[in-house]
Design a protein around this motif. Structure first.
Motif, PDB file in Angstrom:
ATOM      1  N   GLN A   1       0.686  59.212  78.434  1.00 42.21           N
ATOM      2  CA  GLN A   1       1.701  59.197  79.553  1.00 42.21           C
ATOM      3  C   GLN A   1       2.762  58.230  79.294  1.00 42.21           C
ATOM      4  OE1 GLN A   1      -0.393  59.138  83.137  1.00 42.21           O
ATOM      5  NE2 GLN A   1      -0.994  61.327  83.278  1.00 42.21           N
ATOM      6  N   GLN A   2       2.362  56.826  78.604  1.00 43.49           N
ATOM      7  CA  GLN A   2       3.370  56.195  78.836  1.00 43.49           C
ATOM      8  C   GLN A   2       4.143  56.290  77.506  1.00 43.49           C
ATOM      9  OE1 GLN A   2       3.717  53.342  80.755  1.00 43.49           O
ATOM     10  NE2 GLN A   2       5.774  52.804  79.315  1.00 43.49           N
ATOM     11  N   ARG A   3       3.630  56.703  76.346  1.00 44.14           N
ATOM     12  CA  ARG A   3       4.242  57.237  75.084  1.00 44.14           C
ATOM     13  C   ARG A   3       5.317  58.107  75.479  1.00 44.14           C
ATOM     14  NH1 ARG A   3       0.597  58.344  69.925  1.00 44.14           N
ATOM     15  NH2 ARG A   3       2.572  58.739  69.153  1.00 44.14           N
ATOM     16  N   ILE A   4       4.697  59.286  76.448  1.00 41.80           N
ATOM     17  CA  ILE A   4       5.744  60.403  76.741  1.00 41.80           C
ATOM     18  C   ILE A   4       7.112  59.798  77.317  1.00 41.80           C
ATOM     19  CG2 ILE A   4       5.933  62.663  78.116  1.00 41.80           C
ATOM     20  CD1 ILE A   4       3.062  63.011  77.429  1.00 41.80           C
ATOM     21  N   LYS A   5       6.875  58.991  78.151  1.00 44.12           N
ATOM     22  CA  LYS A   5       7.757  58.176  78.970  1.00 44.12           C
ATOM     23  C   LYS A   5       8.748  57.307  78.261  1.00 44.12           C
ATOM     24  CE  LYS A   5       5.190  57.712  83.425  1.00 44.12           C
ATOM     25  NZ  LYS A   5       4.935  56.730  84.500  1.00 44.12           N
ATOM     26  N   ASP A   6       8.068  56.818  77.205  1.00 46.44           N
ATOM     27  CA  ASP A   6       8.920  56.078  76.323  1.00 46.44           C
ATOM     28  C   ASP A   6       9.917  57.013  75.482  1.00 46.44           C
ATOM     29  OD1 ASP A   6       7.761  53.665  77.344  1.00 46.44           O
ATOM     30  OD2 ASP A   6       6.424  53.516  75.692  1.00 46.44           O
ATOM     31  N   LEU A   7       9.087  57.996  75.013  1.00 46.41           N
ATOM     32  CA  LEU A   7       9.937  59.073  73.964  1.00 46.41           C
ATOM     33  C   LEU A   7      11.148  59.620  74.876  1.00 46.41           C
ATOM     34  CD1 LEU A   7       6.939  60.712  72.259  1.00 46.41           C
ATOM     35  CD2 LEU A   7       8.872  59.196  71.290  1.00 46.41           C
ATOM     36  N   GLU A   8      10.797  59.909  76.149  1.00 47.81           N
ATOM     37  CA  GLU A   8      11.670  60.643  76.847  1.00 47.81           C
ATOM     38  C   GLU A   8      12.901  59.673  77.332  1.00 47.81           C
ATOM     39  OE1 GLU A   8       9.912  61.851  80.572  1.00 47.81           O
ATOM     40  OE2 GLU A   8       9.253  63.796  79.565  1.00 47.81           O
TER      41      GLU A   8
ATOM     42  N   VAL B   1      18.520  57.882  75.664  1.00 49.18           N
ATOM     43  CA  VAL B   1      19.567  57.135  74.985  1.00 49.18           C
ATOM     44  C   VAL B   1      20.134  57.627  73.941  1.00 49.18           C
ATOM     45  CG1 VAL B   1      19.536  54.791  73.612  1.00 49.18           C
ATOM     46  CG2 VAL B   1      18.111  55.107  75.781  1.00 49.18           C
ATOM     47  N   LEU B   2      19.498  58.437  73.037  1.00 46.78           N
ATOM     48  CA  LEU B   2      20.095  58.946  72.084  1.00 46.78           C
ATOM     49  C   LEU B   2      21.062  60.331  72.276  1.00 46.78           C
ATOM     50  CD1 LEU B   2      17.064  59.567  69.613  1.00 46.78           C
ATOM     51  CD2 LEU B   2      19.034  58.160  69.499  1.00 46.78           C
ATOM     52  N   ILE B   3      20.871  60.914  73.553  1.00 48.95           N
ATOM     53  CA  ILE B   3      21.594  61.882  74.155  1.00 48.95           C
ATOM     54  C   ILE B   3      22.879  61.192  74.426  1.00 48.95           C
ATOM     55  CG2 ILE B   3      22.161  63.251  75.689  1.00 48.95           C
ATOM     56  CD1 ILE B   3      19.163  64.398  75.577  1.00 48.95           C
TER      57      ILE B   3
ATOM     58  N   GLU C   1      28.622  59.443  73.594  1.00 44.16           N
ATOM     59  CA  GLU C   1      29.569  58.559  73.383  1.00 44.16           C
ATOM     60  C   GLU C   1      30.218  58.688  71.925  1.00 44.16           C
ATOM     61  OE1 GLU C   1      31.814  55.017  74.272  1.00 44.16           O
ATOM     62  OE2 GLU C   1      30.309  56.197  75.570  1.00 44.16           O
ATOM     63  N   LEU C   2      29.502  59.036  71.254  1.00 47.59           N
ATOM     64  CA  LEU C   2      29.932  59.156  69.691  1.00 47.59           C
ATOM     65  C   LEU C   2      31.176  60.451  69.703  1.00 47.59           C
ATOM     66  CD1 LEU C   2      26.994  58.686  67.468  1.00 47.59           C
ATOM     67  CD2 LEU C   2      29.020  57.350  67.421  1.00 47.59           C
TER      68      LEU C   2
ATOM     69  N   HIS D   1      24.360  64.456  62.475  1.00 46.91           N
ATOM     70  CA  HIS D   1      22.876  65.052  61.920  1.00 46.91           C
ATOM     71  C   HIS D   1      21.756  63.871  61.885  1.00 46.91           C
ATOM     72  CE1 HIS D   1      20.661  67.126  59.023  1.00 46.91           C
ATOM     73  NE2 HIS D   1      20.413  66.214  58.374  1.00 46.91           N
ATOM     74  N   LEU D   2      22.335  62.905  61.792  1.00 51.30           N
ATOM     75  CA  LEU D   2      21.281  61.652  61.742  1.00 51.30           C
ATOM     76  C   LEU D   2      20.543  61.487  63.065  1.00 51.30           C
ATOM     77  CD1 LEU D   2      22.752  58.927  59.736  1.00 51.30           C
ATOM     78  CD2 LEU D   2      21.096  60.358  59.028  1.00 51.30           C
ATOM     79  N   LEU D   3      21.464  61.559  64.051  1.00 50.87           N
ATOM     80  CA  LEU D   3      21.145  61.504  65.823  1.00 50.87           C
ATOM     81  C   LEU D   3      20.342  62.883  65.755  1.00 50.87           C
ATOM     82  CD1 LEU D   3      24.194  60.480  67.502  1.00 50.87           C
ATOM     83  CD2 LEU D   3      22.050  59.053  67.251  1.00 50.87           C
TER      84      LEU D   3
END
Length: 567
Positions: free
Chosen positions: A309-316, A321-323, A328-329, A348-350
């Motif tokens: 669950q913690q890993r899922i929260k971290d990934l989300e 952040v990436l979105i 921003e880009l 593409h990298l993102l």
């Protein structure tokens, strides 16, 4: 971030911080604390030198070992009970009613106890039954032979040594140390040492002398384990960069034990100063290392429900952040007029990174679903078992009192049998004491006889030696006298040979120095033959002497007659 606090190893030592500013990753990195001055060391030595007698020191050491075992086993038992959301505050009290003991046994063996037991044990009979079922489950399912404790001992809770020995049996059997066999002496310790060597192989630590190796007094094995489990917690090289002086050893051991307790929840059951000075016993190090192995094993399992669950929260959070960065880009692209190729490359990298994170999140969600399915299955099984137990309870409620009466009768009979056995043992003990007294008296008389016989033997040996000396002196005197006699006889021969008109034989005279090296029989034979030879020679000389005189007399008479006739 990990919390840091000032640590103190003893009441007479001031607290010493063991942290530095934040390192890589934003985590605080613990560095070695400053060493004490010589004045501080002298003060500590003066405080600790309390002038206790050796007996008091041994009693303190024994009590310290008991407390260390209680603290260690309480931690280990709770680490297993936590899997069922249970815990205890004291070993003796927590296991006395058998409820937590049954949970512990089921967790260790992985099998449930099918017999009926009491979940709200108030009466002593219920507690004894629960403990008996748990111990029987350990024997039949867990394969633990030769248990050192009984159900009554667990319920009474007054046999501390038996309880600690029982915990040692469980630890050696179910800790799961590679190569550790609870039925073979020393295999548990050898397995722990092999695991430690393999785990810390990259640190180049020397374990050539086993648990008595110098590395344990340096604290480096525990610092290496901590660095492997929590790499952002300490700076390992800062602990081993300077020579291992007594102050550095104590600093390393103090930091290793306190940081392990803070970040790994491993209780510090060893005195850091004893460990640094090489005074910590091998069994204490083995027990502490077994707690480290338990924490290491739990840390390596991972992928439990909470961690997923913690890993899922971290990934989300990272996806968000990436979105946000992507948006921003895009805004910067429109504002700055960047080329479409550069923006497409970054996009593409993102996108690729975002896709990877989504795949990881999907995997975590899949594992979480599997865990939920297992949880639902277990819950269903538990509910069915609970319903079956309830039905069994309702069916057997009428006969519960009869069973209790039967159990009470069995207990009374067992007590009577125990009293009878005690009386028989007392009688046997009295008989054995009488036999021992009689044997002691017999042994005393035998010792007296042996002493008298020894004295007689010594007297006989002295008399024999005296006689041998007298005989030796007599033999020497006899030899001298006989040799003198032979010489005298030889002199007589010379005397008899005067004016001889016969031929005497040569006589071989043995000298005293010549025959002194002969044996007794050879000396006797030599002297006898010499005397006999001399006697025969003297007789012959005497006979020849008589014949010579007779011949002279005849010659004289004949000469006289011839003279007269001439006249």
């Amino acid at each position: 971030h990990f919390r840091t606090k000032k640590m103190s190893t003893r009441p007479d030592r001031p607290g010493r911080p063991a942290v530095s500013p934040r390192g890589a990753g934003g985590h605080r990195v613990h560095e070695p604390p400053q060493m004490l001055s010589n004045r501080d060391d002298a003060a500590v030595f003066q405080v600790q030198s309390d002038g206790a007698s050796p007996t008091e020191k041994r009693e303190r050491a024994a009590q310290k070992w008991v407390e260390a075992q209680k603290k260690a086993f309480l931690y280990w038992v709770n680490s297993n009970l936590n899997k069922r959301n249970e815990s205890i505050d004291d070993l003796a009290d927590g296991l006395s009613n058998g409820i937590h003991l049954i949970t512990l046994v089921e967790v260790l063996t992985g099998k449930k106890i099918t017999q009926k037991w009491t979940k709200r044990a108030v009466l002593k009979a219920h507690k004894i039954t629960n403990c008996f079922l748990a111990l029987d489950h350990l024997k039949t399912i867990g394969g633990v032979s030769r248990l050192t404790i009984s159900a009554e001992n667990l319920v009474d809770g007054n046999e501390e040594n038996l309880l600690l020995g029982f915990c040692w049996q469980l630890l050696r059997k179910f800790q799961g140390v590679p190569g550790g066999d609870s039925d073979k002496a020393g295999s548990f310790e050898a397995g722990l040492l092999a695991w430690l060597k393999e785990t810390t192989a990259s640190y180049g630590i020397d374990y050539s002398n086993g648990f008595k190796s110098e590395a344990f007094s340096n604290g480096t094995p525990f610092l290496a384990l901590l660095n492997l489990c929590k790499p952002d917690t300490i700076d390992y090289q800062s602990f081993v960069s300077s020579p291992f002086t007594p102050d550095v050893k104590e600093r390393n051991c103090t930091s290793a034990l306190n940081l392990a307790q803070e970040h790994m929840n491993i209780p510090a059951i060893i005195d850091p100063q004893d460990l640094a000075e090489g005074e910590a016993s091998e069994k204490n190090i083995v027990l502490y290392l077994s707690l480290w192995y338990n924490a290491w094993k739990e840390a390596q399992q991972g992928d439990n429900k909470e961690s997923l669950q913690q890993r899922i929260k971290d990934l989300e959070a990272r996806i968000k952040v990436l979105i946000a960065e992507n948006e921003e880009l895009m805004k910067r692209k429109l504002a700055l007029g960047l080329s479409s190729s550069e923006m497409s490359t970054q996009l593409h990298l993102l996108t690729t990174e975002q896709e990877k994170l989504r795949v990881e999140r999907d995997e975590c969600e899949t594992k979480l679903r599997e865990l939920k399915e297992k949880y639902d299955t277990l819950r269903t099984d538990m509910e069915s078992q609970i319903s079956q137990l309830k039905s069994q309870i309702e069916m057997s409620s009428s006969s519960a009192e009869n069973r209790q009466d039967a159990l009470r009768n069995q207990i009374d009979e067992a007590k009577k049998e125990r009293e009878r056995l005690k009386l028989e043992l007392e009688k046997l003990r009295g008989g054995l004491e009488k036999e021992n007294e009689e044997m002691a008296k017999g042994n005393a008389s035998l010792r007296k006889q042996l002493d008298s016989q020894k004295k007689l033997r010594e007297q006989l040996e002295q008399n024999l030696l005296g006689k041998q000396e007298e005989q030796g002196k007599a033999v020497n005197n006899l030899r001298k006298d006989l040799l003198q006699h032979v010489h005298d006889m030889h002199n007589w021969k010379i005397f008899l040979e005067q004016d001889k008109q016969y031929i005497s034989e040569d006589l071989h005279i043995h000298m005293e120095a010549e025959i002194e090296g002969f044996s007794f029989d050879e000396q006797v034979l030599t002297l006898d033959s010499a005397i006999q030879e001399e006697s025969d020679t003297l007789q012959n000389l005497e006979k020849q002497k008589i014949k010579g005189k007779e011949k002279k007399r005849v010659e004289k008479s004949s000469s006289r007659k011839a003279g007269r006739s001439k006249k």
